[in-house]
Design a protein around this motif. Structure first.
Motif, PDB file in Angstrom:
ATOM      1  N   GLY A 160      -2.770   3.526  -3.057  1.00  0.00           N
ATOM      2  CA  GLY A 160      -2.190   3.668  -1.726  1.00  0.00           C
ATOM      3  C   GLY A 160      -2.265   5.061  -1.179  1.00  0.00           C
ATOM      4  O   GLY A 160      -1.680   5.358  -0.142  1.00  0.00           O
ATOM      5  N   ALA A 206       0.839  -1.208   0.000  1.00  0.00           N
ATOM      6  CA  ALA A 206       0.000   0.000   0.000  1.00  0.00           C
ATOM      7  C   ALA A 206       0.869   1.251   0.000  1.00  0.00           C
ATOM      8  O   ALA A 206       0.603   2.211  -0.715  1.00  0.00           O
ATOM      9  CB  ALA A 206      -0.918  -0.014   1.215  1.00  0.00           C
ATOM     10  N   VAL A 207       1.907   1.250   0.844  1.00  0.00           N
ATOM     11  CA  VAL A 207       2.877   2.345   0.839  1.00  0.00           C
ATOM     12  C   VAL A 207       4.251   1.695   0.819  1.00  0.00           C
ATOM     13  O   VAL A 207       4.572   0.885   1.681  1.00  0.00           O
ATOM     14  CB  VAL A 207       2.720   3.253   2.082  1.00  0.00           C
ATOM     15  CG1 VAL A 207       3.826   4.299   2.117  1.00  0.00           C
ATOM     16  CG2 VAL A 207       1.359   3.933   2.075  1.00  0.00           C
ATOM     17  N   ASP A 208       5.027   2.025  -0.184  1.00  0.00           N
ATOM     18  CA  ASP A 208       6.252   1.275  -0.445  1.00  0.00           C
ATOM     19  C   ASP A 208       7.449   2.218  -0.463  1.00  0.00           C
ATOM     20  O   ASP A 208       7.767   2.813  -1.476  1.00  0.00           O
ATOM     21  CB  ASP A 208       6.084   0.560  -1.799  1.00  0.00           C
ATOM     22  CG  ASP A 208       7.080  -0.567  -1.958  1.00  0.00           C
ATOM     23  OD1 ASP A 208       7.768  -0.885  -0.981  1.00  0.00           O
ATOM     24  OD2 ASP A 208       7.156  -1.125  -3.070  1.00  0.00           O
ATOM     25  N   GLY A 266       1.863   2.510  -4.420  1.00  0.00           N
ATOM     26  CA  GLY A 266       2.496   2.776  -3.126  1.00  0.00           C
ATOM     27  C   GLY A 266       3.731   3.649  -3.204  1.00  0.00           C
ATOM     28  O   GLY A 266       4.391   3.880  -2.198  1.00  0.00           O
TER      29      GLY A 266
END
Lengths: 227, 436
Positions: free
Chosen positions: A50, A27-29, A222
């Motif tokens: 994300g 989702a958040v990378d 993300g």
């Protein structure tokens, strides 16, 4: 960077994954960002990119797997849950797509609610000023179910403004409004950013709203792909 | 702080006073009790030996003589002391004063000890508070020193320090922190403004270079002697056109730099929107006519809104000018006014070349020109929409563009009916609430 409290918001290598194995969702990378004080920043991206998770992490509504969020020099996830909740109430204003007003409280009560939670003495004059700025002076006693969509969202904006938070986070605030009301609410939010020196971070998928921002951040899978 | 300490000292004093009053009262009760016991003894003696009433009374009335027999002979004295010894041995009574008031002494000792302990505890507490107060002052002083040296955000960790995490100290540090943030943002906005001015100068000089270069080239060609008269005239005309373009550009740049450096303050007053629109349309009318573009204005009724007529007109001219410039011949430009609840919506639609999706977010940047725009026309410095946005936003309005279904672009402009007095864009005053 550390405790430089002049920077309103700094994200440091944020990571949030959901699920595992085949179903792992990044989702958040590994996202790092800096947001300027007193500016209107739009976060754009397709649904599922994300951006909502990112906003939830910024607002301390969710804890990241890795990385840090600094708000005015404070590492917000170093705080315990109850302190984080208090910090959130004092420093962050939220505006959601579905307004989140309390149906049993009238407009005035809804607006002063976050102040009451922290035993802060609301200065009547300041609240009146915000309400008149938002154009709800004649609706103070009205219950939420008697308001139009635009009025509901304006109440939510006033509620986010009265605590004078360091930063206002908005998740598709005009998503439930027709295009004309959307323009009205947007012009209001934009001028409030200028008038009150507020920092606004808004998620939107609307091209026209993104144009009104001082800065546009594009998120995909993300990651920040363009800013 | 001082006030709080004073109230503490006051509390100690009141506590002492109350303690003193109670102690005195207790002593009084004790004395009364002793006296009444004495009387009872006397009465008991008199009632059992009525014949000795006079002697007994005289013994009590002269408490200075411990025994009624003192005035008699030494034999009697001896006898008396023997009686006393006997009584003392038999019952454990003693005429020793210290012995007889032992309980009182013990009580007194306990009182003294308790009082001393209490005083010591209070003294220790005061000392500790005094030390904490001094430490706090020292921290505060160091922090102010830092401020003077330009470090506005080095506030000590007051929240986790038990000495300063209490009420008034928290309040002071909190305020100091906010003040620091305010100073820092002021400094940053000053710096930003400086950089802004630098980049403005760079941009403007860059913008002037190209037209000046082509003007110079025209001039050199025109004055070259080997040209025929017709050719010379042609170059002279070209030169005149270049000068005209340069003039327009200069005018734009002057407006831009004046607005941007806040040399011009917008002055919104209640005025007819229809007049403003009419003036704007008349300014671009000739350009439109030359390309056979019709300008259609749809406005049901005139509206009086608070706006700066001159500069709002300028913004509208810039948008209309763009629409006309980037539209093919024989098309139409429509300007539609709709009154919303709090705003007026002005839509400007054209049937032109449109704007590429990736350009939408950039068209309001200074000196930015869209890819399609560059291909279509050499003219234009990329100032118009930038200026329009600045003018509108300073009056509480907005501007955004959208691709039309079909062909062309629609610009949506909003302006509030009642705009508040324009604020300087760097107004960053932090607001604080008293929290407790």
């Amino acid at each position: 960077m550390k405790t430089d409290s002049s920077k309103i918001l700094v994200l440091e290598d944020l990571v949030k994954y959901y699920g595992s194995g085949e179903n792992l969702v990044r989702a958040v990378d590994h996202t790092s960002l800096e947001i300027e004080r007193g500016k209107f920043t739009a976060i754009v991206g397709r649904s599922g990119s994300g951006k909502s998770t990112l906003l939830h992490l910024i607002g301390g509504l969710d804890r990241p797997d890795e990385g840090k969020v600094w708000i005015e020099g404070k590492d917000i996830f170093s705080l315990k849950d109850d302190r984080l909740a208090e910090f959130r109430r004092k420093k962050i204003g939220f505006i959601f797509q579905d307004f989140n007003l309390i149906p049993s409280l009238n407009v005035w009560e809804n607006i002063v609610l976050p102040l009451g939670l922290d035993n802060r003495k609301p200065k009547k004059q300041d609240i009146k000023e915000v309400i008149s700025r938002i154009g709800l002076t004649d609706k103070e006693e009205t219950m939420p179910n008697a308001l139009s969509g635009g009025q509901k969202q304006r109440t939510a904006i006033a509620r986010a403004l009265v605590t004078r938070p360091a930063i206002i986070l908005a998740d598709e605030p005009t998503g439930n409004l027709d295009s004309q009301t959307e323009l009205e609410v947007m012009s209001l939010m934009k001028s409030c950013v200028t008038d009150f020196g507020q920092t606004l971070v808004m998620i939107t998928h609307d091209e026209m709203i993104a144009q009104m921002a001082d800065r546009v951040i594009e998120v995909a899978d993300g990651k920040v792909v363009n800013c | 702080m001082e006030r709080k300490r004073n109230t503490k000292i006051k509390k100690y004093l009141i506590f002492y006073l109350i303690f003193f009053v109670f102690f005195s009262f207790f002593m009084f009760l004790l004395a009364r009790h002793e006296t009444s016991l004495d009387r009872q003894r006397m009465l008991a003696l008199i009632s059992s030996h009525p014949e000795l009433e006079a002697e007994i009374l005289s013994a009590w009335e002269k408490p200075d003589s411990p025994l009624p027999l003192r005035e008699s002979s030494s034999d009697d004295m001896e006898q008396t002391s023997r009686i006393l010894d006997r009584i003392e041995k038999k019952y454990g009574y003693s005429t020793n004063f210290l012995e007889s008031v032992k309980e009182l002494w013990i009580f007194w000792g306990i009182g003294l000890c308790a009082g001393t302990l209490l005083t010591a505890a209070l003294w220790y507490q005061t000392r500790k508070e005094e030390a904490a107060f001094q430490n706090g002052l020292q921290d505060l002083y160091e922090c102010l020193e830092q401020f003077r040296e330009g470090w506005f955000t080095d506030i000590p960790d007051y929240e986790n320090n038990p000495e300063t995490s209490t009420g008034e100290w928290m309040h002071i540090w909190e305020s100091l922190r906010e003040l620091g943030i305010y100073f820092e943002s002021l400094r940053q906005s000053l710096k930003k403004e400086e950089n802004h001015t630098k980049s403005l100068i760079t941009d403007i000089s860059h913008q002037l270079k190209t037209p000046l270069a082509s003007l110079k080239m025209c001039h050199e060609l025109a004055s070259a002697s080997q040209l025929s008269q017709d050719e010379q005239r042609e170059f002279q005309e070209q030169e005149a056109r270049e000068i005209e373009k340069l003039e327009i550009l200069l005018k734009e740049l002057v407006n831009l730099s004046r607005l941007e450096t806040n040399m011009i303050q917008l002055a919104p007053v209640s005025a007819s929107l229809k007049d403003t629109i009419a003036k704007a349309v008349s300014q671009v009318y000739m350009k439109a006519k030359n390309k056979d573009i019709t300008i259609q204005v749809e406005m049901e009724q005139d509206l009086a809104i608070t706006h700066d007529a001159k500069w709002t007109g300028e913004a509208l001219v810039n948008i209309l000018d763009n629409s006309i410039k980037y539209s093919p011949e024989h098309t139409a430009v429509t300007l539609r006014v709709t009154a919303l609840v709090r705003n007026v919506l002005i839509e400007i639609e054209d049937e032109g070349i449109g704007i590429k999706k990736e350009d939408f977010a950039k068209i309001y940047q200074r000196f930015y020109r869209g890819t399609l725009a560059k291909n279509m026309s050499e003219e234009g410095a990329g100032v118009g929409l930038y200026l329009a946005r600045m003018i509108l936003e300073r009056q509480g309005g907005t501007i955004s563009a959208k691709r039309r279904t079909g062909k062309g672009t629609v610009f949506k402009v909003t302006l509030p009916h009642h705009s508040r007095t324009p604020v300087s864009p760097n107004n960053l005053l932090p607001f604080t609430y008293s929290s407790n």
